[in-house]
Design a protein around this motif. Structure first.
Motif, PDB file in Angstrom:
ATOM      1  N   VAL A   1       0.844  -1.203   0.000  1.00  0.00           N
ATOM      2  CA  VAL A   1       0.000   0.000   0.000  1.00  0.00           C
ATOM      3  C   VAL A   1       0.879   1.252   0.000  1.00  0.00           C
ATOM      4  O   VAL A   1       1.681   1.440   0.914  1.00  0.00           O
ATOM      5  CB  VAL A   1      -0.941   0.004   1.225  1.00  0.00           C
ATOM      6  CG1 VAL A   1      -1.786   1.272   1.238  1.00  0.00           C
ATOM      7  CG2 VAL A   1      -1.825  -1.234   1.215  1.00  0.00           C
ATOM      8  N   GLY A   2       0.711   2.081  -1.024  1.00  0.00           N
ATOM      9  CA  GLY A   2       1.566   3.256  -1.197  1.00  0.00           C
ATOM     10  C   GLY A   2       2.875   2.817  -1.808  1.00  0.00           C
ATOM     11  O   GLY A   2       3.947   2.966  -1.227  1.00  0.00           O
ATOM     12  N   CYS A   3       2.772   2.269  -3.028  1.00  0.00           N
ATOM     13  CA  CYS A   3       3.920   1.530  -3.599  1.00  0.00           C
ATOM     14  C   CYS A   3       5.046   2.442  -4.086  1.00  0.00           C
ATOM     15  O   CYS A   3       6.172   1.983  -4.243  1.00  0.00           O
ATOM     16  CB  CYS A   3       3.456   0.600  -4.710  1.00  0.00           C
ATOM     17  SG  CYS A   3       2.641   1.443  -6.084  1.00  0.00           S
TER      18      CYS A   3
ATOM     19  N   ILE B   1      -0.256  -0.723  -4.889  1.00  0.00           N
ATOM     20  CA  ILE B   1      -1.329   0.280  -4.899  1.00  0.00           C
ATOM     21  C   ILE B   1      -0.756   1.660  -4.587  1.00  0.00           C
ATOM     22  O   ILE B   1       0.086   1.798  -3.685  1.00  0.00           O
ATOM     23  CB  ILE B   1      -2.380  -0.056  -3.805  1.00  0.00           C
ATOM     24  CG1 ILE B   1      -2.960  -1.439  -4.059  1.00  0.00           C
ATOM     25  CG2 ILE B   1      -3.479   1.005  -3.749  1.00  0.00           C
ATOM     26  CD1 ILE B   1      -3.626  -2.035  -2.835  1.00  0.00           C
ATOM     27  N   ASP B   2      -1.217   2.645  -5.317  1.00  0.00           N
ATOM     28  CA  ASP B   2      -0.873   4.028  -4.945  1.00  0.00           C
ATOM     29  C   ASP B   2      -2.036   4.928  -5.342  1.00  0.00           C
ATOM     30  O   ASP B   2      -2.832   4.589  -6.225  1.00  0.00           O
ATOM     31  CB  ASP B   2       0.418   4.495  -5.610  1.00  0.00           C
ATOM     32  CG  ASP B   2       1.152   5.529  -4.766  1.00  0.00           C
ATOM     33  OD1 ASP B   2       2.187   5.187  -4.153  1.00  0.00           O
ATOM     34  OD2 ASP B   2       0.678   6.687  -4.699  1.00  0.00           O
ATOM     35  N   ILE B   3      -2.082   6.072  -4.662  1.00  0.00           N
ATOM     36  CA  ILE B   3      -3.173   7.008  -4.907  1.00  0.00           C
ATOM     37  C   ILE B   3      -2.791   8.029  -5.981  1.00  0.00           C
ATOM     38  O   ILE B   3      -3.648   8.698  -6.542  1.00  0.00           O
ATOM     39  CB  ILE B   3      -3.553   7.711  -3.573  1.00  0.00           C
ATOM     40  CG1 ILE B   3      -4.965   8.259  -3.629  1.00  0.00           C
ATOM     41  CG2 ILE B   3      -2.548   8.764  -3.168  1.00  0.00           C
ATOM     42  CD1 ILE B   3      -5.573   8.474  -2.258  1.00  0.00           C
TER      43      ILE B   3
ATOM     44  N   GLY C   1      -5.716   3.844  -6.274  1.00  0.00           N
ATOM     45  CA  GLY C   1      -6.816   4.072  -5.338  1.00  0.00           C
ATOM     46  C   GLY C   1      -6.318   4.333  -3.937  1.00  0.00           C
ATOM     47  O   GLY C   1      -5.110   4.369  -3.660  1.00  0.00           O
ATOM     48  N   ASN C   2      -7.298   4.486  -3.036  1.00  0.00           N
ATOM     49  CA  ASN C   2      -7.006   4.787  -1.641  1.00  0.00           C
ATOM     50  C   ASN C   2      -6.762   3.487  -0.862  1.00  0.00           C
ATOM     51  O   ASN C   2      -7.610   2.584  -0.869  1.00  0.00           O
ATOM     52  CB  ASN C   2      -8.211   5.545  -1.061  1.00  0.00           C
ATOM     53  CG  ASN C   2      -7.999   5.944   0.380  1.00  0.00           C
ATOM     54  OD1 ASN C   2      -6.930   6.416   0.756  1.00  0.00           O
ATOM     55  ND2 ASN C   2      -9.005   5.724   1.200  1.00  0.00           N
ATOM     56  N   LEU C   3      -5.610   3.413  -0.229  1.00  0.00           N
ATOM     57  CA  LEU C   3      -5.273   2.287   0.662  1.00  0.00           C
ATOM     58  C   LEU C   3      -5.632   0.940   0.014  1.00  0.00           C
ATOM     59  O   LEU C   3      -5.154   0.652  -1.090  1.00  0.00           O
ATOM     60  CB  LEU C   3      -5.953   2.489   2.015  1.00  0.00           C
ATOM     61  CG  LEU C   3      -5.618   3.863   2.662  1.00  0.00           C
ATOM     62  CD1 LEU C   3      -6.399   4.080   3.944  1.00  0.00           C
ATOM     63  CD2 LEU C   3      -4.134   4.020   2.904  1.00  0.00           C
TER      64      LEU C   3
ATOM     65  N   SER D   1       3.230  -1.939   4.151  1.00  0.00           N
ATOM     66  CA  SER D   1       3.171  -0.531   3.754  1.00  0.00           C
ATOM     67  C   SER D   1       4.275   0.303   4.380  1.00  0.00           C
ATOM     68  O   SER D   1       4.630   0.115   5.543  1.00  0.00           O
ATOM     69  CB  SER D   1       1.816   0.073   4.155  1.00  0.00           C
ATOM     70  OG  SER D   1       1.714   1.394   3.668  1.00  0.00           O
ATOM     71  N   ASN D   2       4.789   1.208   3.571  1.00  0.00           N
ATOM     72  CA  ASN D   2       5.629   2.304   4.066  1.00  0.00           C
ATOM     73  C   ASN D   2       4.834   3.571   3.758  1.00  0.00           C
ATOM     74  O   ASN D   2       5.013   4.183   2.727  1.00  0.00           O
ATOM     75  CB  ASN D   2       6.979   2.299   3.333  1.00  0.00           C
ATOM     76  CG  ASN D   2       7.818   3.522   3.661  1.00  0.00           C
ATOM     77  OD1 ASN D   2       7.601   4.182   4.677  1.00  0.00           O
ATOM     78  ND2 ASN D   2       8.772   3.838   2.799  1.00  0.00           N
ATOM     79  N   PRO D   3       3.924   3.939   4.653  1.00  0.00           N
ATOM     80  CA  PRO D   3       3.022   5.048   4.343  1.00  0.00           C
ATOM     81  C   PRO D   3       3.675   6.401   4.641  1.00  0.00           C
ATOM     82  O   PRO D   3       4.754   6.451   5.234  1.00  0.00           O
ATOM     83  CB  PRO D   3       1.858   4.797   5.318  1.00  0.00           C
ATOM     84  CG  PRO D   3       2.523   4.208   6.511  1.00  0.00           C
ATOM     85  CD  PRO D   3       3.684   3.389   5.994  1.00  0.00           C
TER      86      PRO D   3
HETATM   87  C1  LIG Z   1       6.569   7.008   1.921  1.00  0.00           C
HETATM   88  S1  LIG Z   1       6.031   6.732   0.259  1.00  0.00           S
HETATM   89  C2  LIG Z   1       6.530   5.033   0.061  1.00  0.00           C
HETATM   90  C3  LIG Z   1       6.855   4.629  -1.349  1.00  0.00           C
HETATM   91  C4  LIG Z   1       7.464   3.233  -1.470  1.00  0.00           C
HETATM   92  N1  LIG Z   1       6.605   2.225  -0.896  1.00  0.00           N
HETATM   93  C5  LIG Z   1       8.821   3.179  -0.803  1.00  0.00           C
HETATM   94  O1  LIG Z   1       8.944   2.609   0.282  1.00  0.00           O
HETATM   95  O2  LIG Z   1       9.772   3.717  -1.366  1.00  0.00           O
HETATM   96  C6  LIG Z   1       4.269   6.643   0.443  1.00  0.00           C
HETATM   97  C7  LIG Z   1       3.478   6.400  -0.831  1.00  0.00           C
HETATM   98  O3  LIG Z   1       2.106   6.242  -0.437  1.00  0.00           O
HETATM   99  C8  LIG Z   1       1.276   6.876  -1.393  1.00  0.00           C
HETATM  100  N2  LIG Z   1       0.029   7.198  -0.690  1.00  0.00           N
HETATM  101  C9  LIG Z   1      -0.223   8.210   0.167  1.00  0.00           C
HETATM  102  N3  LIG Z   1      -1.472   8.152   0.636  1.00  0.00           N
HETATM  103  C10 LIG Z   1      -2.048   7.053   0.056  1.00  0.00           C
HETATM  104  C11 LIG Z   1      -3.349   6.460   0.138  1.00  0.00           C
HETATM  105  N4  LIG Z   1      -4.293   6.976   0.918  1.00  0.00           N
HETATM  106  N5  LIG Z   1      -3.592   5.355  -0.593  1.00  0.00           N
HETATM  107  C12 LIG Z   1      -2.622   4.816  -1.385  1.00  0.00           C
HETATM  108  N6  LIG Z   1      -1.386   5.351  -1.510  1.00  0.00           N
HETATM  109  C13 LIG Z   1      -1.093   6.444  -0.793  1.00  0.00           C
HETATM  110  C14 LIG Z   1       2.083   8.083  -1.856  1.00  0.00           C
HETATM  111  O4  LIG Z   1       1.642   8.531  -3.122  1.00  0.00           O
HETATM  112  C15 LIG Z   1       3.510   7.508  -1.871  1.00  0.00           C
HETATM  113  O5  LIG Z   1       3.836   6.977  -3.132  1.00  0.00           O
END
Ligand SMILES: C[S@@+](CC[C@H](N)C(=O)[O-])C[C@H]1O[C@@H](n2cnc3c(N)ncnc32)[C@H](O)[C@@H]1O
Length: 284
Positions: free
Chosen positions: A122-124, A145-147, A173-175, A190-192
């Motif tokens: 989640v948040g790829c 997944i990414d938003i 999409g979201n989460l 996830s790494n959010p």
């Molecule tokens: C800290 S980055 C991590 C990217 C990658 N996973 C990494 O570790 O390098 C957080 C990612 O989450 C995405 N993101 C933020 N809010 C989100 C949500 N509600 N749903 C899905 N993705 C989200 C952002 O666009 C971003 O690409």
């Protein structure tokens, strides 16, 4: 015409004057990138003169870095785990600390197993976590997944470059919303975004001025995205949930996981000794 080694020294001096932490190393990287050679070749060819055309290739790269644009965006690639990943402007540069999360996921997927294991990343971002896991475990099936659009395009490019199209689905999409309710998920990873909003301006310029806020900003206390993600993640994951956390966030995330009913909640440190991962398991 100026010899290569002199260009290197001047570039290093300029980068130092701009506050770049490892100016020599980065000067080597930029020079090697501009000339399309390995870094070692700079020293093997140190006295060869650089042509005006070559200098014209190097200058804009150095100027970008002087403005503190992330090095990986300028080079276009970054090493992560066992992979060389593409990274484009607008996409968080994967950090070495995040390799700890990959290792913790891999530790829970025995090598050599053939039954598919379904992982939601989640948040790829660039795709880093899911793609490192998919590369290391042939039975991994990943939902990346990414938003935001830039990370999704970057992940798709990396999936194609690694030939992982059959095992990695890239979803917008979201989460966890983009994964249909009838699809099995074993592990949610996830790494959010987790930096408290007020701390963002104090980060180094690469982060505060360049990397996307949507990838970093975790709200007032940095915990907003975990609070949204974890209840659904716990509900949907068959085996467990692993998240990267920021400094001093682990106790909060541990408590939240326990409150949500996960068991065997453990932490793992990154190479700098900072607690970086919290992992919880579904009761059997
Ligand atoms: C800290 S980055 C991590 C990217 C990658 N996973 C990494 O570790 O390098 C957080 C990612 O989450 C995405 N993101 C933020 N809010 C989100 C949500 N509600 N749903 C899905 N993705 C989200 C952002 O666009 C971003 O690409």
């Amino acid at each position: 015409m100026i010899p290569l080694v002199d260009v290197l020294t001047r570039t290093e001096g300029y980068l130092r004057s701009r506050g770049i932490p490892s100016p020599r190393y980065e000067a080597e990287q930029l020079l090697a990138h501009a000339l399309e050679i390995q870094r070692l070749q700079i020293y093997l060819q140190h006295d060869r003169p650089m042509s005006d055309e070559e200098l014209a290739l190097l200058r804009p790269l150095v100027a970008r870095r002087g403005k503190r644009e992330p090095l990986a965006w300028i080079l276009g690639t970054v090493g992560f785990h066992a992979l060389e990943l593409q990274v484009t402007p607008g996409v968080l540069v994967p950090r070495p600390d995040t390799e700890t999360l990959v290792d913790e996921v891999l530790a829970r997927i025995p090598e050599g197993e053939t039954d598919p294991v379904y992982i939601a990343d989640v948040g790829c971002g660039s795709g880093a976590i899911g793609l490192a896991v998919a590369t290391a475990r042939e039975n991994a099936r990943v939902f990346s997944i990414d938003i935001a659009d830039a990370p999704l395009a970057c992940t798709r490019a990396n999936v194609a470059a690694l030939g992982l199209e059959k095992r990695v689905a890239v979803l917008k999409g979201n989460l966890l919303d983009p994964i249909p309710p009838n699809r099995v998920i074993d592990w949610v990873v996830s790494n959010p975004p987790y930096i408290p909003s007020k701390d963002l301006t104090e980060c180094e310029p690469e982060v505060s001025q360049w990397e996307p806020k949507g990838a970093l900003d975790g709200g007032r206390d940095g915990l907003a995205v975990y609070q949204q993600l974890l209840p659904t993640a716990v509900e949907r994951a068959r085996k467990g949930v692993l998240v990267e956390v920021g400094i001093r966030q682990a106790p909060h995330i541990k408590r939240l996981m326990l409150e949500l009913g996960l068991v065997d909640v453990t932490t793992a440190n990154d190479l700098g000794g900072v607690v970086r991962v919290v992992a919880g398991h579904k009761p059997s």
